[in-house]
Design a protein around this motif. Structure first.
Motif, short mmCIF file in Angstrom:
data_model
loop_
_atom_site.label_atom_id
_atom_site.label_comp_id
_atom_site.label_asym_id
_atom_site.label_seq_id
_atom_site.Cartn_x
_atom_site.Cartn_y
_atom_site.Cartn_z
N LEU A 21 0.82 -1.21 0.00
CA LEU A 21 0.00 0.00 0.00
C LEU A 21 0.85 1.27 0.00
CD1 LEU A 21 -2.85 -1.02 2.48
CD2 LEU A 21 -2.94 -0.95 -0.02
N LEU A 22 1.91 1.28 0.79
CA LEU A 22 2.77 2.46 0.83
C LEU A 22 3.45 2.72 -0.51
CD1 LEU A 22 4.47 2.19 4.34
CD2 LEU A 22 2.84 3.92 3.58
N ALA A 23 3.84 1.66 -1.20
CA ALA A 23 4.53 1.81 -2.48
C ALA A 23 3.65 2.43 -3.55
CB ALA A 23 5.05 0.46 -2.96
N ARG A 24 2.33 2.39 -3.36
CA ARG A 24 1.39 2.93 -4.35
C ARG A 24 0.70 4.20 -3.86
NH1 ARG A 24 2.89 -1.84 -4.59
NH2 ARG A 24 2.88 -3.07 -6.51
N SER A 25 1.16 4.72 -2.74
CA SER A 25 0.54 5.90 -2.15
C SER A 25 1.18 7.17 -2.68
CB SER A 25 0.67 5.85 -0.63
OG SER A 25 2.02 6.00 -0.23
N LYS A 26 0.56 8.31 -2.37
CA LYS A 26 1.10 9.60 -2.74
C LYS A 26 2.21 10.03 -1.79
CE LYS A 26 -3.29 11.29 -4.58
NZ LYS A 26 -4.33 12.33 -4.48
N PHE A 27 3.05 10.91 -2.27
CA PHE A 27 4.04 11.62 -1.46
C PHE A 27 5.22 10.77 -1.02
CE2 PHE A 27 -0.17 13.55 -0.39
CZ PHE A 27 -0.04 14.60 -1.27
N LEU A 28 5.34 9.54 -1.50
CA LEU A 28 6.55 8.77 -1.23
C LEU A 28 7.50 8.93 -2.40
CD1 LEU A 28 5.35 5.50 0.51
CD2 LEU A 28 6.10 7.63 1.51
N ALA A 29 8.75 8.59 -2.18
CA ALA A 29 9.78 8.77 -3.21
C ALA A 29 9.37 8.10 -4.50
CB ALA A 29 11.10 8.20 -2.71
N GLY A 30 9.44 8.85 -5.60
CA GLY A 30 9.16 8.29 -6.91
C GLY A 30 7.71 8.40 -7.33
N ASN A 31 6.78 8.54 -6.38
CA ASN A 31 5.38 8.58 -6.76
C ASN A 31 4.80 9.99 -6.70
OD1 ASN A 31 4.31 6.32 -7.82
ND2 ASN A 31 3.60 5.44 -5.91
N ALA A 32 5.00 10.68 -5.58
CA ALA A 32 4.46 12.04 -5.40
C ALA A 32 3.01 12.08 -5.87
CB ALA A 32 5.34 13.04 -6.13
N ASN A 67 -3.77 8.74 -0.41
CA ASN A 67 -2.94 9.30 0.65
C ASN A 67 -2.21 8.19 1.41
OD1 ASN A 67 -2.22 10.50 3.33
ND2 ASN A 67 -3.22 12.28 2.43
N GLN A 68 -0.98 8.45 1.80
CA GLN A 68 -0.17 7.41 2.43
C GLN A 68 -0.67 6.99 3.81
OE1 GLN A 68 3.33 10.07 2.41
NE2 GLN A 68 3.68 9.44 4.51
N VAL A 69 -1.59 7.76 4.39
CA VAL A 69 -2.12 7.35 5.70
C VAL A 69 -3.03 6.14 5.57
CG1 VAL A 69 -2.00 9.70 6.58
CG2 VAL A 69 -4.16 8.85 5.67
N PHE A 70 -3.53 5.87 4.36
CA PHE A 70 -4.47 4.77 4.18
C PHE A 70 -3.74 3.46 3.95
CE2 PHE A 70 -7.12 8.42 2.59
CZ PHE A 70 -7.83 8.54 3.77
N THR A 71 -3.02 3.05 4.96
CA THR A 71 -2.33 1.77 4.92
C THR A 71 -2.84 0.94 6.09
OG1 THR A 71 -0.15 0.72 4.97
CG2 THR A 71 -0.36 2.79 6.16
#
Length: 315
Positions: free
Chosen positions: A209-220, A226-230
């Motif tokens: 889930l984190l790898a496909r979320s917003k605001f992480l490296a490479g994805n933005a 949103n990355q909170v939805f893990t």
């Protein structure tokens, strides 16, 4: 019934252990094509609450060096609004849009697949954000070759697909798998989902889930949610889920994250859902989740009761 509880009116994907708050889930058993009819008009925001919707395709590649996927998002008359092509042999991705200026489906953007394709499980995600803002992700890679600035919010976003059809004019989505590719599952709604092959392992689900979320490296801005939805995992053993999750992705009936009770081994929200989930909009999470707190797991994963008191909050 407690007024804070969410009355979940959709056929939610909560009885399974591979997604939260999806409106629909189809197990497809290694098919090579599948078309999904969207069950309610997308322009009815009184029903959907917002434009934001997720479309998840899961499947398998035979070798990872010859397969091809073509996924499309279309109007009632069959006109394609937006399309993605994954070409494993060439190691490339291509998106296409309908150009209303000349009434043709045209190549929009293209690029290289990061890491190519691999034999085994794949995922292809389509996210609708606004009438002209849509995005594709393949195995966590955002299929965009550039972003545009949003000066008012000091942020970036994907480009609008103008001149093209609006996202709310769609009535179906379809996928075709070729050359050794198959499709095993489709999920749809305001939700998060993951391959069932990694279910029952909280750490694997969280990484996915984190790898496909917003605001992480490479994805933005290329990310899907949103990355909170893990998911939160038990700190001493990441295989297990914590029994209370306070940031479950909201469905179409809630504007705020949901607080839900989860089975610590499987991650499943018990039935009935309305007794095990509530909106955090009013006063945060008030659930205690005595029904999903598993003292045997806690005892087996902490050295003693004193350490457990320091590491976790008991219901």
């Amino acid at each position: 019934m407690n007024p804070q509880k969410v009355v979940l009116m959709l056929a939610l994907l909560v009885g399974t252990a591979y997604g939260y708050m999806c409106s629909d889930n189809k197990d497809l058993k290694d098919v090579t094509s599948f078309k999904y009819k969207i069950p309610h008009p997308l322009k009815d925001l009184g029903y959907w609450r917002s434009y934001h919707l997720m479309y998840y395709w899961f499947g398998k590649f035979d070798t990872g060096n010859k397969e091809k996927l073509t996924a499309s998002y279309s109007k009632e008359d069959g006109s394609v609004i937006y399309e993605a092509v994954i070409d494993c042999k060439a190691g490339t991705w291509t998106t296409k849009r309908h150009n209303m200026d000349d009434d043709k489906l045209e190549e929009y953007k293209s690029g290289k697949l990061e890491g190519g394709c691999k034999a085994g499980v794949y995922d292809l995600i389509f996210k609708v954000e606004q009438p002209y803002i849509m995005k594709w992700l393949f195995n966590g890679q955002g299929l965009e070759d550039d972003l545009v600035e949003r000066p008012a919010k000091q942020a970036m976003r994907v480009e609008r697909i103008k001149p093209g059809y609006m996202s709310i004019s769609a009535s179906s989505t379809e996928i075709k798998a070729e050359n050794g590719a198959t499709v095993t599952r489709f999920s749809f709604g305001k939700c998060v989902a993951w391959p069932k092959e990694i279910t029952n392992n909280c750490n694997d689900v969280k990484k996915f889930l984190l790898a496909r979320s917003k605001f992480l490296a490479g994805n933005a801005a290329k990310g899907a949610y949103n990355q909170v939805f893990t998911v939160d995992c038990l700190s001493t053993n990441d295989r297990y889920f914590t029994w209370i999750q306070e940031a479950i992705h909201p469905d179409r009936t809630s504007y705020k994250p949901l607080c839900c009770c989860l089975n610590m081994k499987t991650g499943v929200i018990p039935s009935p859902v309305e007794d095990n989930c509530q909106s955090t909009a009013a006063q945060g999470c008030k659930l205690r989740c005595m029904n999903t707190y598993d003292p045997e797991i806690i005892a087996a994963n902490f050295n003693n009761a004193e350490e457990a008191e320091g590491e976790t909050v008991h219901p």
